[in-house]
Enzyme design. Structure first.
Site, mmCIF file in Angstrom:
data_model
loop_
_atom_site.group_PDB
_atom_site.id
_atom_site.type_symbol
_atom_site.label_atom_id
_atom_site.label_comp_id
_atom_site.label_asym_id
_atom_site.label_seq_id
_atom_site.Cartn_x
_atom_site.Cartn_y
_atom_site.Cartn_z
ATOM 1 N N HIS A 85 0.819 -1.225 0.000
ATOM 2 C CA HIS A 85 0.000 0.000 0.000
ATOM 3 C C HIS A 85 0.848 1.268 0.000
ATOM 4 O O HIS A 85 0.327 2.346 -0.241
ATOM 5 C CB HIS A 85 -1.068 -0.030 1.109
ATOM 6 C CG HIS A 85 -0.597 0.224 2.504
ATOM 7 N ND1 HIS A 85 -0.324 -0.773 3.409
ATOM 8 C CD2 HIS A 85 -0.386 1.383 3.178
ATOM 9 C CE1 HIS A 85 0.037 -0.248 4.564
ATOM 10 N NE2 HIS A 85 0.014 1.064 4.451
ATOM 11 N N ASP B 229 1.341 -7.712 2.275
ATOM 12 C CA ASP B 229 1.423 -6.272 2.008
ATOM 13 C C ASP B 229 2.869 -5.792 1.836
ATOM 14 O O ASP B 229 3.432 -5.149 2.717
ATOM 15 C CB ASP B 229 0.748 -5.522 3.176
ATOM 16 C CG ASP B 229 0.362 -4.106 2.811
ATOM 17 O OD1 ASP B 229 0.901 -3.589 1.811
ATOM 18 O OD2 ASP B 229 -0.463 -3.508 3.526
ATOM 19 N N SER C 1 3.927 2.405 8.287
ATOM 20 C CA SER C 1 3.676 1.398 7.261
ATOM 21 C C SER C 1 4.953 1.110 6.499
ATOM 22 O O SER C 1 5.603 2.031 6.012
ATOM 23 C CB SER C 1 2.616 1.896 6.273
ATOM 24 O OG SER C 1 1.359 1.784 6.837
HETATM 25 N N1 ARG Z 1 -4.630 0.471 7.201
HETATM 26 C C1 ARG Z 1 -3.367 0.465 6.520
HETATM 27 C C2 ARG Z 1 -2.538 1.643 6.953
HETATM 28 O O1 ARG Z 1 -3.045 2.700 7.198
HETATM 29 C C3 ARG Z 1 -3.499 0.567 5.033
HETATM 30 C C4 ARG Z 1 -4.045 -0.619 4.395
HETATM 31 C C5 ARG Z 1 -4.321 -0.387 2.942
HETATM 32 N N2 ARG Z 1 -5.350 -1.305 2.509
HETATM 33 C C6 ARG Z 1 -6.594 -0.958 2.183
HETATM 34 N N3 ARG Z 1 -7.485 -1.878 2.024
HETATM 35 N N4 ARG Z 1 -6.939 0.307 1.981
HETATM 36 O O2 ARG Z 1 -1.328 1.572 6.995
#
Ligand code: ARG
Length: 717
Positions: A86, A222, A652
């Site tokens: 992501h 991811d 992330s």
């Molecule tokens: N919740 C994750 C973060 O903020 C991002 C995941 C991205 N995936 C998604 N389905 N939008 O780091």
């Protein structure tokens, strides 16, 4: 039955001694604050191994991606980088088309020549950190007004920054910590030629989609890979064919040993923003203003984008990245409001405020210095209507519709074109800057969809705000269009050049003031920005009062507990958090295991679904149990695991490391039960969700056959 009992027993024992590790620590202060504790918990390294300005250390392998919107880590001597899928999503999406759908199929550069360049993407290394609080505050006393204080801070900071930079190519900046009570000087080095090396198909890299997002148990693979390039002299350089892979001072070895419950784990990275010293008044505002407005607007926006995305592969590619970005914090806000309510965070904050007030009132000197802190903060939140209006302008007028922000880039031409000869250079500059991003912008733009967004969100804005906050053109809509915002949107899109690449290009080739003057999108954008400035100016006084109150409150809290190790809120500077691999109980009677396996793909599979489809190749490899050297001792391919590390957005892509500083996973998310965690850490519930590094390597090696990348890495078995 027996096994379950054993698990329960171990869990209870575990909770007995486990220290849930709250705190995002500055790596430069580990030696002073944390190292003894870390070693007691299992760390085998010294503070100098983690952060050193003289020798290579772990910090040299951890970088801020795009100035801290994500984190990444070096995993080879040739500048190979790992981060989240992501975090590379925008680039993967940008390089995708119906002919080359890298989102759907994944992308693998089978040689260095095939790596794809990404203008604008950056990687920043930390060179050094220095506490400069004494210098910055040298001429400041309790009697200095806040306005004067800010001036002095700015002036001294600029001097320190300039001196530290000298004639190097480094960037330097002073940043405030603990609500402007401490200041640190950062020296960093930013690289600008960052190429895409690999990414799994989105069916793996985003497996579970928005449904699983912010949740555990999770199976998302991811990750994505980039490579840092530099000029032939080893220094940062813009993209060029002559650039070479960067040789970092340190890169992380990768452990295939896996993790067990209770294992030491640490995460280094660039957490963006937490507000752990927030007051109850601030929490209320986050719930009732920030989150409510965001949820209200994005619900409608995301519906419109989703409808369009379901119409074709092209449409899906076009809006994939925008949609993911918007839906991520849409769901975050829903979860955060639930968490703040369920975990009674306002009550907890009020208890801290009570303790603070009692402490302040116990002594006259304290009363004088800190007595007004809480009431200043409280008063700064009194005008909720204006805070809401400001949030609505941001969400519904500036960030929802695309056309206003885009058109606004031409705003300065209105004035410049009055005297085209005199302003020729300036005009050329605006035009070339508009031409620059134009192709990419229109590649991912659908005017009919944006028109729907404009009609819907203008109406929502009008319904939810008092008329005094309307941009000026709203009165035209009320009068001339009888309040029909859809009709107005239709007219606007018929009378603008900013929704169409050909028209805009024709204009830029031959700019005319007449065309601009009658452009409805440009004039609406001007009205929106004018109103936004007016609202922000009014809200600005409150913000000043709030920041002074918060500075005093945090200073007082630290004075109140002189023996406590305080850690500063996240502010996109490098931090380290340490803790353990650790399961949790989300609710009564339920315990979530600390890891998931690839079996979950087969369990969760929904053929043809855009979140839970499992690609044919993945399915057959999993059915064959073809796990290569990446299986756990239990014979399974582990997918993800959780730790009690304290992370937030910006982390992330961060490396999760074992006691030896070897890579064991990549952090990518937080969990639903503790979405309030950015405001109050929840030791029993809050977990950091990581993809197991063995699952990452399996996909690179076995799934994608990009074994040459594995060969570059240093694997520890
Ligand atoms: N919740 C994750 C973060 O903020 C991002 C995941 C991205 N995936 C998604 N389905 N939008 O780091």
């Amino acid at each position: 039955m027996k096994k379950l009992n054993l698990v329960l027993l171990l869990t209870v024992m575990f909770y007995g001694w486990a220290v849930a590790d709250e705190g995002m620590w500055l790596p430069s202060l580990l030696n002073k604050l944390n190292i003894a504790d870390m070693q007691k918990e299992g760390l085998k390294l010294s503070a100098e191994d983690i952060y050193s300005i003289n020798n290579s250390s772990l910090k040299d392998a951890v970088v801020a991606l795009d100035r801290g919107s994500c984190t990444a880590e070096l995993v080879s001597k040739d500048g190979l980088l790992l981060t989240n899928h992501h975090c590379g999503f925008g680039e993967i999406q940008q390089h995708s088309s119906v002919e080359h759908d890298y989102l759907q199929d994944g992308f693998w550069a089978m040689s260095r020549e095939e790596e794809l360049s990404n203008p604008g993407k950056t990687v920043t290394f930390l060179i050094s950190v220095e506490d400069v609080t004494a210098q910055v505050l040298a001429d400041i006393t309790d009697a200095t007004s806040d306005e004067e204080r800010s001036k002095i801070v700015r002036k001294v900071s600029a001097e320190l920054e300039e001196k530290a930079k000298g004639d190097t190519h480094y960037e330097t900046y002073v940043r405030s910590f603990f609500s402007s009570n401490k200041y640190y000087l950062f020296v960093v080095e930013t690289f600008k030629d960052i190429r895409l090396v690999g990414a799994p198909p989105q069916a793996l890299g985003k497996f579970g989609g928005d449904t699983d997002n912010w949740m555990w148990p999770r199976h998302t693979n991811d990750f994505s890979m980039f490579r840092v390039y530099c000029g032939p002299d080893g220094k940062p350089a813009e993209y060029s064919e002559n650039n070479i892979p960067y040789q970092p001072k340190h890169f992380l070895p990768i452990s295939l040993k896996g993790v067990e419950e209770g294992d030491f784990a640490m995460v280094m990275g660039y957490p963006g923003r937490t507000t752990r010293y927030e007051t109850s008044f601030g929490v209320k505002s986050i719930m009732d203003v920030t989150n409510e407005v965001r949820i209200d607007v994005r619900e409608k926006l995301l519906d419109i984008w989703s409808d369009y995305m379901s119409t074709s592969q092209k449409a899906r590619i076009q809006y994939a990245s925008k949609h993911a970005r918007s839906s991520n914090y849409y769901k975050y806000s829903i979860g955060q409001n639930k968490g703040l309510t369920n975990l009674k965070v306002i009550d907890k904050k009020q208890a801290i405020e009570k303790e603070f007030t009692d402490w302040v009132n116990a002594e006259n000197g304290r009363k004088e210095k800190y007595g007004k802190a809480l009431s200043m903060i409280e008063n700064s939140f009194k005008n909720q209507e204006i805070d809401k209006a400001r949030a609505y302008v941001g969400e519904a007028l500036l960030r929802g519709p695309e056309i206003f922000m885009f058109a606004n880039r031409a705003q300065s031409l209105l004035e410049l074109l009055e005297k085209p000869e005199e302003n020729k250079d300036k005009i050329d500059r605006v035009i070339s800057s508009m031409e620059k991003g134009m192709d990419e912008y229109f590649k991912d733009y659908d005017a009919a969809t944006d028109q729907k967004v404009v009609g819907t969100l203008l109406k929502l804005f009008a319904d939810k705000n008092a008329p005094q906050y309307y941009p000026e053109f709203f009165s035209t809509v009320q009068k001339k269009y009888k309040g029909d915002y859809e009709k107005y949107a239709k007219k606007l899109f018929e009378n603008t050049i900013f929704d169409n690449k050909e028209e805009l290009k024709a204009f830029l080739d031959n700019p005319s003031l007449k065309v601009l003057k009658k452009d409805m999108a440009l004039s609406a954008a001007a009205d929106i920005f004018a109103k936004y400035r007016e609202i922000s100016d009014k809200a600005g006084e409150n913000l000043k009062m709030r920041s002074e109150g918060e500075r005093l409150f945090v200073e007082g809290l630290m004075e109140m507990k002189p023996d406590k190790n305080f850690y500063p809120d996240a502010n996109s500077t490098m931090r380290l958090t340490y803790g353990q691999v650790n399961d949790y109980s989300p609710r009564d009677g339920v315990i979530y295991n600390y890891f998931t396996t690839s079996d979950g793909y087969l369990e969760k599979e929904i053929p043809g679904d855009d979140e839970f489809d499992v690609p044919t190749r993945m399915k057959s490899l999993l059915l064959e149990k073809n796990y290569g050297q990446y299986a756990d001792a239990d014979g399974k391919l582990h997918a993800c695991f959780i730790t009690n590390n304290d992370i937030t957005g910006g982390n992330s892509g961060s490396p999760v490391m074992n006691a030896n500083g070897e890579l064991i996973g990549i952090a990518f998310d937080g969990n639903w039960e503790a979405m309030s965690g950015d405001i109050a850490f929840e030791p029993e519930l809050q977990r950091c969700i990581n993809v197991d590094i063995r699952f990452v390597l399996w996909v690179i090696d076995v799934y994608a056959g990009a074994t040459h990348l594995i060969d570059e890495m240093k694997i520890v078995k």
